[in-house]
Design a protein around this motif. Sequence first.
Motif, mmCIF file in Angstrom:
data_model
loop_
_atom_site.group_PDB
_atom_site.id
_atom_site.type_symbol
_atom_site.label_atom_id
_atom_site.label_comp_id
_atom_site.label_asym_id
_atom_site.label_seq_id
_atom_site.Cartn_x
_atom_site.Cartn_y
_atom_site.Cartn_z
ATOM 1 N N LEU A 110 0.829 -1.203 0.000
ATOM 2 C CA LEU A 110 0.000 0.000 0.000
ATOM 3 C C LEU A 110 0.866 1.256 0.000
ATOM 4 O O LEU A 110 0.519 2.268 -0.623
ATOM 5 N N ASP A 111 2.000 1.203 0.692
ATOM 6 C CA ASP A 111 2.946 2.326 0.621
ATOM 7 C C ASP A 111 3.450 2.506 -0.806
ATOM 8 O O ASP A 111 3.580 3.632 -1.302
ATOM 9 N N TRP A 112 3.742 1.393 -1.471
ATOM 10 C CA TRP A 112 4.209 1.438 -2.869
ATOM 11 C C TRP A 112 3.125 2.051 -3.764
ATOM 12 O O TRP A 112 3.427 2.885 -4.626
ATOM 13 N N ALA A 113 1.883 1.645 -3.548
ATOM 14 C CA ALA A 113 0.786 2.182 -4.357
ATOM 15 C C ALA A 113 0.660 3.694 -4.157
ATOM 16 O O ALA A 113 0.478 4.446 -5.131
ATOM 17 N N ALA A 114 0.774 4.149 -2.918
ATOM 18 C CA ALA A 114 0.681 5.582 -2.655
ATOM 19 C C ALA A 114 1.830 6.332 -3.316
ATOM 20 O O ALA A 114 1.640 7.397 -3.916
ATOM 21 N N GLU A 115 3.024 5.773 -3.241
ATOM 22 C CA GLU A 115 4.201 6.418 -3.828
ATOM 23 C C GLU A 115 4.062 6.557 -5.343
ATOM 24 O O GLU A 115 4.514 7.543 -5.934
ATOM 25 N N HIS A 116 3.415 5.572 -5.966
ATOM 26 C CA HIS A 116 3.261 5.579 -7.425
ATOM 27 C C HIS A 116 1.884 6.093 -7.857
ATOM 28 O O HIS A 116 1.512 5.951 -9.026
ATOM 29 N N GLU A 117 1.144 6.679 -6.914
ATOM 30 C CA GLU A 117 -0.156 7.293 -7.196
ATOM 31 C C GLU A 117 -1.138 6.318 -7.840
ATOM 32 O O GLU A 117 -1.893 6.666 -8.756
ATOM 33 N N VAL A 118 -1.097 5.073 -7.356
ATOM 34 C CA VAL A 118 -2.056 4.061 -7.800
ATOM 35 C C VAL A 118 -3.233 4.072 -6.823
ATOM 36 O O VAL A 118 -3.046 3.985 -5.606
ATOM 37 N N ALA A 119 -4.437 4.200 -7.340
ATOM 38 C CA ALA A 119 -5.623 4.253 -6.486
ATOM 39 C C ALA A 119 -5.779 2.953 -5.704
ATOM 40 O O ALA A 119 -5.501 1.859 -6.218
ATOM 41 N N VAL A 120 -6.222 3.069 -4.449
ATOM 42 C CA VAL A 120 -6.489 1.909 -3.597
ATOM 43 C C VAL A 120 -7.953 1.940 -3.178
ATOM 44 O O VAL A 120 -8.409 2.926 -2.597
ATOM 45 N N TRP A 121 -8.668 0.883 -3.493
ATOM 46 C CA TRP A 121 -10.055 0.725 -3.064
ATOM 47 C C TRP A 121 -10.146 -0.464 -2.113
ATOM 48 O O TRP A 121 -9.257 -1.319 -2.062
ATOM 49 N N GLY A 122 -11.245 -0.516 -1.371
ATOM 50 C CA GLY A 122 -11.623 -1.715 -0.647
ATOM 51 C C GLY A 122 -12.744 -2.421 -1.380
ATOM 52 O O GLY A 122 -13.288 -1.916 -2.372
ATOM 53 N N ASP A 123 -13.112 -3.595 -0.887
ATOM 54 C CA ASP A 123 -14.174 -4.352 -1.558
ATOM 55 C C ASP A 123 -15.521 -3.641 -1.484
ATOM 56 O O ASP A 123 -16.364 -3.783 -2.380
ATOM 57 N N VAL A 124 -15.725 -2.836 -0.431
ATOM 58 C CA VAL A 124 -17.024 -2.170 -0.267
ATOM 59 C C VAL A 124 -17.199 -1.083 -1.318
ATOM 60 O O VAL A 124 -18.279 -0.926 -1.899
ATOM 61 N N GLU A 125 -16.144 -0.318 -1.593
ATOM 62 C CA GLU A 125 -16.242 0.696 -2.640
ATOM 63 C C GLU A 125 -16.513 0.048 -3.995
ATOM 64 O O GLU A 125 -17.345 0.536 -4.775
ATOM 65 N N LEU A 126 -15.820 -1.043 -4.286
ATOM 66 C CA LEU A 126 -16.068 -1.742 -5.541
ATOM 67 C C LEU A 126 -17.527 -2.201 -5.613
ATOM 68 O O LEU A 126 -18.194 -2.043 -6.653
ATOM 69 N N ALA A 127 -18.039 -2.743 -4.522
ATOM 70 C CA ALA A 127 -19.427 -3.218 -4.507
ATOM 71 C C ALA A 127 -20.407 -2.072 -4.732
ATOM 72 O O ALA A 127 -21.403 -2.224 -5.449
#
Length: 518
Positions: A110-127
Motif C-alpha cells: 500500500l505504501d508502494w501504491a501511494a508512492e506511485h499514485e495508484v488508487a487503492v479501493w476496498g471491496d465495499v467501494e467496488l461493490a
Amino acid sequence: MAAELSGSDAAAVADRLETLTSWNAEWRGLRVAVLGLGVTGFAVADTLTELGADVLVLAPAADDDRARILEVIGARLVRHPLDSVPDELVAFAPELVVASPGFHPDHPVLDWAAEHEVAVWGDVELAWRVRDKVNAADWILVTGTNGKTTTVQMTATFLAANGLRAAPCGNIGVPVLDAVRDPGGFDVLVVELSSYQLHHLPTVGPGALHPWASVVLNIADDHLDWHGSAEAYRAAKATVYANTKVACVYNRADEATMHMVEDAEVEEGARAIGFGLDVPGPSDFGVVEGILCDRAFLDERRTAALEIITLGELEPHGLDAPHVVQNILAASALARSYGVPVGVIHDALGDFRLDAHRIETVAVAGGIRWIDDSKATNPHAAEASLRAFGRVVWIVGGLLKGVDADALVAAHAGRLRAAIVIGVDRSALVSAFQRHAPELPLFEVVTDDTETVMPDAVALAASVAEPGDTVLLAPAAASMDQFADYADRGRRFHEAVRARLGGEADGDFDRHRPTGHG
C-alpha cells in the motif's frame, strides 16, 4: 523491467476510474491488483474477472480450491509473503489496487501504491460502484466496536418480516460483492462494516457510499495495533455516517457517536435518531417502565410513543441483557426508518435467537449457569457481558490487540467469585488482578496445548463456583494465540463443560451452529 505510467497515462487512468460507477461501465482490460485471497479477496477477483478486468492476485497463502478457480476464471495468482513489493506487481503496473480488509494502512504494497499514485479501493467501494448489476438495492450500514453482527441480523430479520428482500452482508461473513451479484436481487442490503473496511472508504466522489440509514453502535478502543491510534480508529468508524439519506442512528449513552453524527456531512433531510436504555425523547428510541418504545417515527412523537416489545417478552429468549436491548433498539430504528411497522418488529423478535458464542447458555447444573460469550473479543464487549450477570467466575484472556484491560478489571473485580486467566501472554491481566483485586482467587491455565486449555479452565471454574454463580467465558481478547478463531474457542468451551457435567445439566445442552467471521 518495471512498467511505468507517464504523467499523461496516469491522468487518463484517474479519469477512467472516475467513470467506473456501474456494472455496465467499461471495466474491460483494467489492470487490477487484488491483495489477499480470503473470502473477500476471492469475491473481489471473481467480480473483476467477470467484468473483464485483467486481474493479478497477490497473497501470502492461498486455499488450493480458490487458487484452482482463479486459474479457470482467468486471474493470475502470485504467492508471496508480501513483506516487500513483489517484482510481479511492479511489472504488472496496476491501474488500481483493491485491498482486502486485513492489510494494514502502512503495508509495504500500500505504501508502494501511494508512492506511485495508484488508487487503492476496498471491496465495499467496488461493490457500491457495481451495485446495479441486478437492481440497485438501498444500503443500511452498521458499525461499532461491539454488537454489529447481532444488529445486522436483527435489522435484516425485521425487514424480511415486512416482505422485503433483505440481505445481511459485509463483515458478517457474506461479502457485499456476493450480495450485489446475487441473481435474485435484493431491496435492501444491511451491511456490517469493520473499521478496516471503513478506513479505505472515500466520503466524496464516485466511490462514496450514500446509505439509506447508518449507525455507530458504540465506540471503545479496539484494533489500535492496526489503526495506530484511538483517533484514527474513531475517524474510520465515523465514516459510516457520511452522505446518509434518511436516518443517522447513534447511541445516547456513548457521546462519541453523537459527535460523529453532528460532524457528518449528510444528505438534506437526514435525521439524527438516538437510542438508549433510558426514557426516550422525541426522535429517540428507549425504554419506559420495561417497554421498548419508538418516539421517532410517528407524527405525535412529542406527546406519545409506539410500544415495540417488553423486557418480559424478551427474557425467555435471552434477549433482555442490556447490551442486547441496545442492539434491538438500534435495529428497530434502522428498520423503522425503512417503514417497517412496530407490530412486525414485535412478532419477528419472538422468533429471533442470538448467534452461537454470544452470551449463550451452555448448561445449568447445581444452580450454576455456564455462559459462552467467546465472541466478546475486546474489553468493551466483555464489560457488557459482565454487567449482565451477578456473581461471576470469569474465564478471561487471549490476544489483547494492543488494548489495556486494566480499567475493565478494576471496574468489575467486586462482582467476581474468581478469575481464571487463559492465553499465551497472561502477564498483563494477572498484574491487573493483583493490583485491583489482590484477595480474589486467581488461577492461570499454563498449558500451551490447545486441546487442554478449556478442560483445565472448566475444571478450575467448577472447583470454585457456587450455587447462584455464573461461569462466564468472556475473554476480552482475540483467540488466535491458542485457537483457530472465537468460534473454535467457544466450541471447545462447550465440549469441556459437557464433559465435566455429563448428565448433571438441567435440560439439554444448547447445540451451537457454525458462524462466519465477525
